[in-house]
Design an enzyme around this catalytic site. Structure first.
Site, PDB file in Angstrom:
ATOM      1  CG  ASP A  21      -2.305  -0.592   0.836  1.00 51.92           C
ATOM      2  OD1 ASP A  21      -2.683  -0.751  -0.489  1.00 51.92           O
ATOM      3  OD2 ASP A  21      -3.002  -0.776   1.834  1.00 51.92           O
TER       4      ASP A  21
ATOM      5  CG  ASP B 168      -8.157  -7.523  13.325  1.00 56.06           C
ATOM      6  OD1 ASP B 168      -9.050  -6.569  13.254  1.00 56.06           O
ATOM      7  OD2 ASP B 168      -7.153  -7.573  14.020  1.00 56.06           O
TER       8      ASP B 168
HETATM    9  O1  LIG Z   1      -3.673   1.015   4.430  1.00 52.65           O
HETATM   10  C1  LIG Z   1      -3.092  -0.019   4.994  1.00 52.65           C
HETATM   11  C2  LIG Z   1      -2.737   0.125   6.643  1.00 52.65           C
HETATM   12  C3  LIG Z   1      -2.106  -1.297   6.983  1.00 52.65           C
HETATM   13  N1  LIG Z   1      -1.844  -2.153   6.036  1.00 52.65           N
HETATM   14  C4  LIG Z   1      -1.122  -3.476   6.710  1.00 52.65           C
HETATM   15  O2  LIG Z   1      -1.976  -3.852   7.818  1.00 52.65           O
HETATM   16  C5  LIG Z   1      -0.981  -4.469   8.686  1.00 52.65           C
HETATM   17  C6  LIG Z   1      -1.251  -4.280  10.216  1.00 52.65           C
HETATM   18  O3  LIG Z   1      -0.693  -3.119  10.531  1.00 52.65           O
HETATM   19  P1  LIG Z   1       0.175  -2.548  11.822  1.00 52.65           P
HETATM   20  O4  LIG Z   1       0.589  -1.307  11.759  1.00 52.65           O
HETATM   21  O5  LIG Z   1       1.157  -3.424  12.172  1.00 52.65           O
HETATM   22  O6  LIG Z   1      -0.991  -2.662  13.021  1.00 52.65           O
HETATM   23  P2  LIG Z   1      -1.133  -3.381  14.178  1.00 52.65           P
HETATM   24  O7  LIG Z   1      -1.693  -2.775  15.338  1.00 52.65           O
HETATM   25  O8  LIG Z   1       0.201  -4.348  14.572  1.00 52.65           O
HETATM   26  O9  LIG Z   1      -2.127  -4.666  13.634  1.00 52.65           O
HETATM   27  C7  LIG Z   1      -3.131  -5.415  14.399  1.00 52.65           C
HETATM   28  O10 LIG Z   1      -4.453  -4.831  14.311  1.00 52.65           O
HETATM   29  C8  LIG Z   1      -4.704  -4.630  12.898  1.00 52.65           C
HETATM   30  C9  LIG Z   1      -6.392  -3.917  13.176  1.00 52.65           C
HETATM   31  O11 LIG Z   1      -6.296  -2.506  13.310  1.00 52.65           O
HETATM   32  C10 LIG Z   1      -5.081  -5.903  12.050  1.00 52.65           C
HETATM   33  O12 LIG Z   1      -5.062  -5.570  10.980  1.00 52.65           O
HETATM   34  C11 LIG Z   1      -3.490  -6.594  12.323  1.00 52.65           C
HETATM   35  O13 LIG Z   1      -3.785  -7.847  11.584  1.00 52.65           O
HETATM   36  C12 LIG Z   1      -3.149  -6.779  13.797  1.00 52.65           C
HETATM   37  O14 LIG Z   1      -1.964  -7.161  13.768  1.00 52.65           O
HETATM   38  C13 LIG Z   1       0.322  -4.250   8.434  1.00 52.65           C
HETATM   39  O15 LIG Z   1       0.946  -5.548   7.561  1.00 52.65           O
HETATM   40  C14 LIG Z   1       0.057  -3.063   7.310  1.00 52.65           C
HETATM   41  O16 LIG Z   1       1.041  -3.067   6.320  1.00 52.65           O
HETATM   42  C15 LIG Z   1      -2.044  -2.069   4.949  1.00 52.65           C
HETATM   43  O17 LIG Z   1      -1.808  -3.085   4.283  1.00 52.65           O
HETATM   44  N2  LIG Z   1      -2.682  -1.022   4.427  1.00 52.65           N
END
Ligand SMILES: O=c1ccn([C@@H]2O[C@H](COP(=O)(O)OP(=O)(O)O[C@H]3O[C@H](CO)[C@@H](O)[C@H](O)[C@H]3O)[C@@H](O)[C@H]2O)c(=O)[nH]1
Ligand SMILES: [Mn+2]
Length: 735
Positions: A113, A440
């Protein structure tokens, strides 16, 4: 003991109700409302824990049972080459490609993204390395197949190791170092110019949020080259235009679903965030033994979720985000109900469920093409591939074989256009659901609503591991996002859990479990109100705690509750310090990050601003040496920034300090003869509560006196001091 706590809570509520008949005050009412909510929260938590379940999986038996394992499409999401270093994504991808599973059954799709040529470059380089890495892992039965972790932990001159192993180890290490050097160099400066014009021309004049779809086949596992044994690897950056909502990660997941549907259309999907990697190479086999189980799995289980665990754990979990106890008790509890919530990563899905099939319809025969087009959009190829899945014509059937990766490129570009999903069912009935930044939990809920179950898979060694946010600002922004996302689900007209239970097939206790997590969004209002009430009472010399012998109810309640949570930590072999850190951090997260998450939701409801998915910063290096970090003053962890998220906490702290001072002055005055109608126990209890808060906010107190990143910025202190002053003055006008 949990029921005892509930009884005490009910007693306290009963006492409040009865005593309010003759002693009704406003703050009594506020206390009653807050305590009712705390009691409800407790009910959500304990009913979820009552029937823990663990399943055992035996991959060897699966291999005896089935002739051929099914295809799995592997999805990785990344969104920002700065916050999520390409080397991290590379390691995730390598660990997936090297799984213990027939390579011709796997295909890996990476969604970017961030639309970054660096990510593409890194993946291209990684795929060259993979041709050596995969055979190495398989020949020497390597356990951790994310190279950075492998080379960090695994010595080559173990006395068991053969000469050949030693040689190969050194060769691989050398190649990996070379790979990371090249990628890091590219990140620092730019991609080698010889490559730039040719392969990366598509990236010229693109902006993160304004670019056409870019899809690159990095590696195609052509049948004739079968011996190379490297799964397909595809890079996808879906089209983005400023005026088109792209639905953050949910949108990315749907782009992956559509493209993979065109290219390989595997019946199963494993999705992993770029900050996680495969730790147990057999995990796909473990998951398949659940999903392919003819008795229950195939008929009832929609997805298999593996826990999110983290490596490079900071000692005693000062940031309270390792969630070890939470996983142990809550997750295994939910596993005994309808099944674990979908956690966004480390999860194996069934494609047909993602396409909206319920457990009561094994397949949906002969769907009219028109209807399919309406749901899946205008791509004929995608409609065909979806029909395959929905009609239950196994995806390995001859018709499905004419699917060809390179030939699908054009169609893939079409389905990743930003207008493609308009008017279709994507994000609504099919695919990852739109409308919450915790897509999720929302998507999992929509699956449970159809009546599907899910399973928790916890093999030894642990299936996946990754990085938890380092530093308070990152952890705060994550918590804030979660709180907002949970509220978005609650206010979602299709998927409010209560409606899912009444009109859908969400089980009642599963509903309570969902309420437990959705409560992350509601709890801050009650905790903040309760704290304000406490401070108000101390300053105005009134009480909100029961008087006389009834004061024993809240005291016992607090003591037993503390002992109860402590015993959970001790039973999990964690330290008292860790327990305290987690207690303290829950208070801090709830009253700051989740409180802001709540406000973000209100702004959304009032249509003032929309919610945004802020990506968590990932620091690989900082976390891997986490074990050694000093925890005496948490100096390395409690960092602050300019964000307003720290204002509530600083304000609450200042309010407590002010209340304490005012109280002491008041006590001195009353000694010298002034009247005081407060009873002694009341004062002590109020002051103890206040002292508890100050203790929780000790890192903030230190932050006030520090400068730099360990200090709270003076603008925050100023704003908080103003708020605290206003609050205290308000108390005085009411006195
Ligand atoms: O516009 C976006 C925003 C995020 N992501 C991906 O989403 C994932 C999760 O993002 P991260 O910033 O790591 O958020 P976390 O808070 O660690 O994620 C938790 O919380 C998210 C929901 O808020 C879930 O989607 C994740 O699976 C869960 O691990 C990463 O691989 C990002 O690259 C995208 O692909 N597009
Ligand atoms: Mn993450």
């Amino acid at each position: 003991m949990d029921v005892l706590i509930l009884i005490l809570q009910l007693l306290l509520l009963g006492y409040r109700v009865i005593s309010s008949f003759n002693n009704y005050t406003f703050h009594w009412l506020v206390a009653l409302i807050c305590e009712t909510w705390f009691t409800l929260s407790w009910i959500f938590a304990i009913t979820t824990q009552w029937n823990p379940a663990v399943i055992q999986t035996y991959p060897e038996r699966l291999l005896q049972r089935v002739e051929e394992v099914p295809k799995i499409d592997l999805f990785v999401t990344t969104a920002d080459a700065v916050l999520e270093p390409p080397m991290m994504t590379v390691n995730t991808v390598l660990s997936l490609l090297a799984m213990e599973y027939p390579s011709e059954k796997l295909a890996c799709y990476v969604s970017d993204d961030g639309c970054s040529p660096l990510t593409l470059y890194a993946l291209q380089e990684a795929s060259k390395f993979a041709k050596h890495w995969l055979p190495f892992c398989k020949n020497f039965n390597v356990q951790v197949r994310a190279p950075f972790k492998y080379f960090e932990n695994e010595a080559y001159d173990d006395h068991h190791s053969t000469q050949e192993f030693k040689q190969q180890w050194l060769r691989m290490k050398d190649m990996y170092d070379n790979l990371s050097r090249r990628i890091e160099e590219a990140c620092r400066t730019s991609i080698p110019s010889s490559r730039l014009e040719a392969e990366f021309a598509d990236f010229s004049n693109t902006k993160r949020d304004n670019h056409p779809a870019i899809i690159k086949i990095i590696w195609e596992n052509k049948k004739e080259k079968h011996s190379e044994g490297l799964p397909h690897l595809i890079y996808i950056s879906r089209e983005k235009r400023p005026k088109h909502p792209h639905h953050y990660k949910a949108g990315a997941m749907n782009a992956l679903t559509k493209v993979s549907g065109l290219m390989t259309n595997a019946p199963f999907i494993l999705n992993v965030d770029c900050d996680m990697f495969v730790n147990n190479p057999k995990i796909a086999l473990h998951a398949m033994s659940v999903l392919l189980d003819p008795e229950k799995g195939q008929k009832e289980v929609a997805f298999v979720q593996c826990p999110q665990q983290f490596y490079g754990k900071l000692k005693n979990d000062p940031l309270g985000n390792q969630m070890v106890v939470l996983f142990k008790y809550m997750a295994s509890g939910i596993a005994g109900l309808q099944g674990p919530l979908y956690g966004g990563t480390n999860c194996f899905h069934r494609r047909k469920v993602i396409y909206g099939l319920s457990p009561y319809e094994a397949e949906r025969g002969n769907m009219p093409e028109k209807k399919l087009k309406k749901e899946f959009g205008g791509s004929k190829e995608l409609v065909n591939s979806a029909a395959h899945v929905l009609e239950g014509r196994g995806t390995d059937s001859p018709n499905n074989n004419d699917i060809n990766i390179s030939k699908s490129l054009e169609a893939a570009n079409q389905v990743t256009n930003c207008g493609y999903e308009y008017g279709t069912a994507w994000g609504v009935q099919i695919g990852w659901k739109y409308g919450s930044i915790t897509e999720d939990v929302l998507t999992g809920l929509s699956i449970h609503k159809m009546g599907w179950k899910s399973e928790f898979c916890t093999p030894e060694p642990m299936a996946f591991t990754g990085v938890a946010p380092i530093g308070l600002p990152a952890a705060m922004s994550q918590q804030k996002r979660w709180a907002t996302g949970m509220l978005e689900i609650f206010f979602n007209k299709n998927y409010c859990p209560l409606l899912c239970t009444i009109f859908g097939k969400l089980h009642f206790r599963q509903f309570l479990a969902y309420m437990w997590i959705l409560n992350w969004g509601f709890q801050p209002i009650f905790e903040v109100s309760y704290v304000c009430l406490l401070t108000f009472c101390i300053i105005t010399n009134t009480n909100f705690l029961p008087q006389g012998p009834a004061i024993l109810i809240p005291i016992t309640l607090v003591v037993i509750h503390m002992l109860y949570t402590l015993s959970e930590y001790l039973a999990t072999k964690l330290s008292i310090q860790e327990w305290w850190n987690n207690q303290r951090m829950s208070r801090i997260y709830i009253m700051n990050a989740r409180f802001f998450g709540f406000i973000a939701m209100i702004l959304k409801l009032l249509r003032i601003s929309n919610t945004v998915f802020d990506i968590t910063r990932k620091d690989q290096n900082a976390s891997s040496d986490g074990e050694n970090s000093s925890d005496d003053d948490n100096g390395g962890t409690f960092t602050f920034d300019e964000s307003s998220v720290f204002v509530p906490g600083t304000t609450i702290l200042l309010m407590q300090l002010a209340a304490m001072v005012i109280k002491f002055i008041g006590l001195l005055e009353s000694r010298s003869g002034n009247n005081n109608n407060n009873n002694g126990y009341g004062i002590i209890c109020d002051m103890l509560c206040s002292a508890y808060l100050i203790l929780c906010y000790l890192p903030f107190l230190k932050g006030i006196f520090r400068r730099g990143k360990y200090g709270i910025p003076s603008s925050t202190i100023f704003r908080s001091a103003t708020l605290a002053f206003l609050f205290v003055s308000l108390c005085y006008t009411k006195k």
